[in-house]
Enzyme design. Structure first.
Site, PDB file in Angstrom:
ATOM      1  N   LYS A  67      22.768  55.351  36.836  1.00  0.00           N
ATOM      2  CA  LYS A  67      22.867  54.640  36.842  1.00  0.00           C
ATOM      3  C   LYS A  67      23.555  54.134  38.131  1.00  0.00           C
ATOM      4  O   LYS A  67      24.531  53.830  38.022  1.00  0.00           O
ATOM      5  CB  LYS A  67      23.031  54.361  35.525  1.00  0.00           C
ATOM      6  CG  LYS A  67      22.363  54.947  34.087  1.00  0.00           C
ATOM      7  CD  LYS A  67      21.069  53.975  33.938  1.00  0.00           C
ATOM      8  CE  LYS A  67      20.518  52.322  33.502  1.00  0.00           C
ATOM      9  NZ  LYS A  67      21.553  52.025  32.571  1.00  0.00           N
ATOM     10  N   HIS A  68      22.790  53.060  38.835  1.00  0.00           N
ATOM     11  CA  HIS A  68      23.216  52.106  39.264  1.00  0.00           C
ATOM     12  C   HIS A  68      23.892  53.103  40.396  1.00  0.00           C
ATOM     13  O   HIS A  68      25.230  52.415  40.429  1.00  0.00           O
ATOM     14  CB  HIS A  68      23.705  50.993  39.028  1.00  0.00           C
ATOM     15  CG  HIS A  68      22.936  50.151  38.683  1.00  0.00           C
ATOM     16  ND1 HIS A  68      22.224  49.517  38.693  1.00  0.00           N
ATOM     17  CD2 HIS A  68      22.769  49.868  36.955  1.00  0.00           C
ATOM     18  CE1 HIS A  68      21.341  48.642  37.564  1.00  0.00           C
ATOM     19  NE2 HIS A  68      20.697  49.472  36.814  1.00  0.00           N
ATOM     20  N   ASN A 231      36.825  51.362  42.938  1.00  0.00           N
ATOM     21  CA  ASN A 231      37.293  53.181  42.754  1.00  0.00           C
ATOM     22  C   ASN A 231      36.833  53.678  41.301  1.00  0.00           C
ATOM     23  O   ASN A 231      36.558  53.301  40.960  1.00  0.00           O
ATOM     24  CB  ASN A 231      38.436  52.685  42.081  1.00  0.00           C
ATOM     25  CG  ASN A 231      39.763  51.715  42.800  1.00  0.00           C
ATOM     26  OD1 ASN A 231      39.673  52.055  44.189  1.00  0.00           O
ATOM     27  ND2 ASN A 231      40.612  50.408  42.859  1.00  0.00           N
ATOM     28  N   HIS A 388      31.639  54.338  48.832  1.00  0.00           N
ATOM     29  CA  HIS A 388      30.712  53.275  48.329  1.00  0.00           C
ATOM     30  C   HIS A 388      29.382  53.508  49.118  1.00  0.00           C
ATOM     31  O   HIS A 388      29.237  54.174  50.578  1.00  0.00           O
ATOM     32  CB  HIS A 388      31.721  52.438  49.593  1.00  0.00           C
ATOM     33  CG  HIS A 388      32.985  52.031  49.062  1.00  0.00           C
ATOM     34  ND1 HIS A 388      33.058  51.288  47.707  1.00  0.00           N
ATOM     35  CD2 HIS A 388      33.965  52.464  49.241  1.00  0.00           C
ATOM     36  CE1 HIS A 388      34.933  51.384  47.520  1.00  0.00           C
ATOM     37  NE2 HIS A 388      35.475  51.773  48.008  1.00  0.00           N
TER      38      HIS A 388
END
Length: 388
Positions: A67-68, A231, A388
């Site tokens: 999810k996301h 993180n 990221h």
């Protein structure tokens, strides 16, 4: 196909949107059904990397629920216990295939977060797995292939609109990868580090023994973190993640968030929760909501009539703490070093007995000392896993 049009970008106002290969070659992904969106493909491609690496590291079928662009859950095919079958809303006589078992575990790690997920499978999707997928609220699935029966069943999902992707398992991306932000192109070497039991060294604590089951769990946690927005901290047990704390700005908030999810996973196995008197008409998703509300410190409502045939006895904080105090053997991985011992103190409250992290903090000695106080085995392998 070397270009695939998407419904839209991250948001509906971001049109047009598409994906393509930089070299003009064919995409490694084929759309078998539905129409994927931008975020769907981000989830699919990150999830595929995760499960394919789990497969190589453990030699077990693997699944992930994304999810996301972070995993809500990831798992390998460790057989389900009778208690786990009940907590995952399966029949005690259920006999899912190994791949279906991995998916059930991945979805069951955090069922609230997995609502509307994108699923990644390491192996060809069989009918057993397709049946499990069919009954869950999900946006789509990616796998290296599908049996005819599985594909036919999945094409019925979402009134025929379920997104089904096939990935070429032989595809190897270029060594260098790039992305554009605000018109600026970033380049870096792809993170192709191999994470398995071989990187569980050196051990820096007084306690040094890491049993086979814990080595598997630490590998699962590390590989999950490799594809979790940083993180991040991940708790794992029995071949699956049980708590993922993603995208937090401080390490302790990651540890608390993931630890809270791990605690809920354990509490869901308590006799108190397993015997909740659900209304017969309740859907699986409503049962998830009911359990979440029942275990919440501050539930949004104390009106249980919509969920239960009778008012359940409250599960007090003291009773929860007493139940959780008996939990041991949980594994934890962190994508970067622990700057303070508070992370270790919090992890120990959720039954953590084994930790892997890169180390490199000015207070490494304090962190190791905290592990020794709690009887925790810690590995500092020097491998940071920011994503990221």
């Amino acid at each position: 196909m070397n270009r695939l049009a998407l419904k839209y970008g991250c948001n509906p106002n971001q049109k047009p949107a598409w994906v393509e290969m930089e070299d003009g070659g064919d995409l490694p992904v084929t759309v078998l059904n539905g129409r994927p969106g931008y975020i769907n493909l981000l989830d699919a491609l990150n999830g595929w990397q995760l499960v394919s690496q789990l497969r190589r590291a453990t030699a077990l079928p693997a699944a992930a629920s994304f999810k996301h662009v972070s995993p809500a859950g990831a798992a390998v095919a460790v057989p389900l216990s009778d208690v786990e079958k009940v907590m995952y809303f399966l029949s005690p006589k259920a006999d899912p295939s190994p791949l279906a078992t991995a998916y059930i575990r991945a979805r069951g790690a955090d069922r609230m977060s997995s609502f509307g997920d994108f699923v990644s499978l390491s192996d060809i999707c069989d009918l057993s797995t397709a049946k499990c997928l069919k009954r869950e609220v999900s946006d789509g699935v990616i796998a290296p292939g599908y049996t005819p029966e599985a594909l036919s069943l999945l094409k019925e999902k979402k009134e025929g609109g379920y997104t089904i992707l096939r990935i070429d398992p032989a595809y190897v991306p270029p060594e260098m990868e790039q992305r554009m932000v605000y018109g600026v192109t970033f380049m870096q070497k792809r993170n192709d580090i191999v994470l398995d039991e071989s990187v569980l060294a050196p051990v820096v604590t007084k306690q040094t023994d890491i049993p086979k089951d814990a080595r598997l769990d630490l590998a699962v946690a590390m590989i999950a973190l490799k594809y979790t927005q940083s993180n991040s901290v991940c708790y794992a047990e029995r071949g699956q993640t049980i708590g993922v704390g993603a995208g937090q700005q401080s390490r302790i908030h990651c540890t608390r968030l993931a630890g809270g999810k791990a605690d809920l996973w354990h509490l869901r196995q308590s006799g108190r929760v397993l015997s909740l008197p659900f209304l017969p008409s309740l859907s699986r998703n409503d049962k998830d909501n009911a359990v979440e509300q029942y275990l919440a410190e501050e539930p949004e409502s104390d009106d249980w009539s919509r969920y239960f045939m009778e008012q359940p006895r409250p599960f007090s904080r003291e009773e929860k703490n007493a139940y959780l105090s008996g939990i041991k053997g949980v594994s934890l991985a962190s994508d970067a070093f622990f700057p303070f011992r508070d992370n270790i103190d919090r992890a120990s409250r959720s039954g953590v007995s084994f930790i892997v992290q890169p180390g490199g903090s000015l207070r490494d000695d304090e962190v190791v000392s905290a592990c020794d106080e709690h009887g925790i085995v810690m590995v500092m392998n020097g491998i940071r896993l920011f994503h990221h």
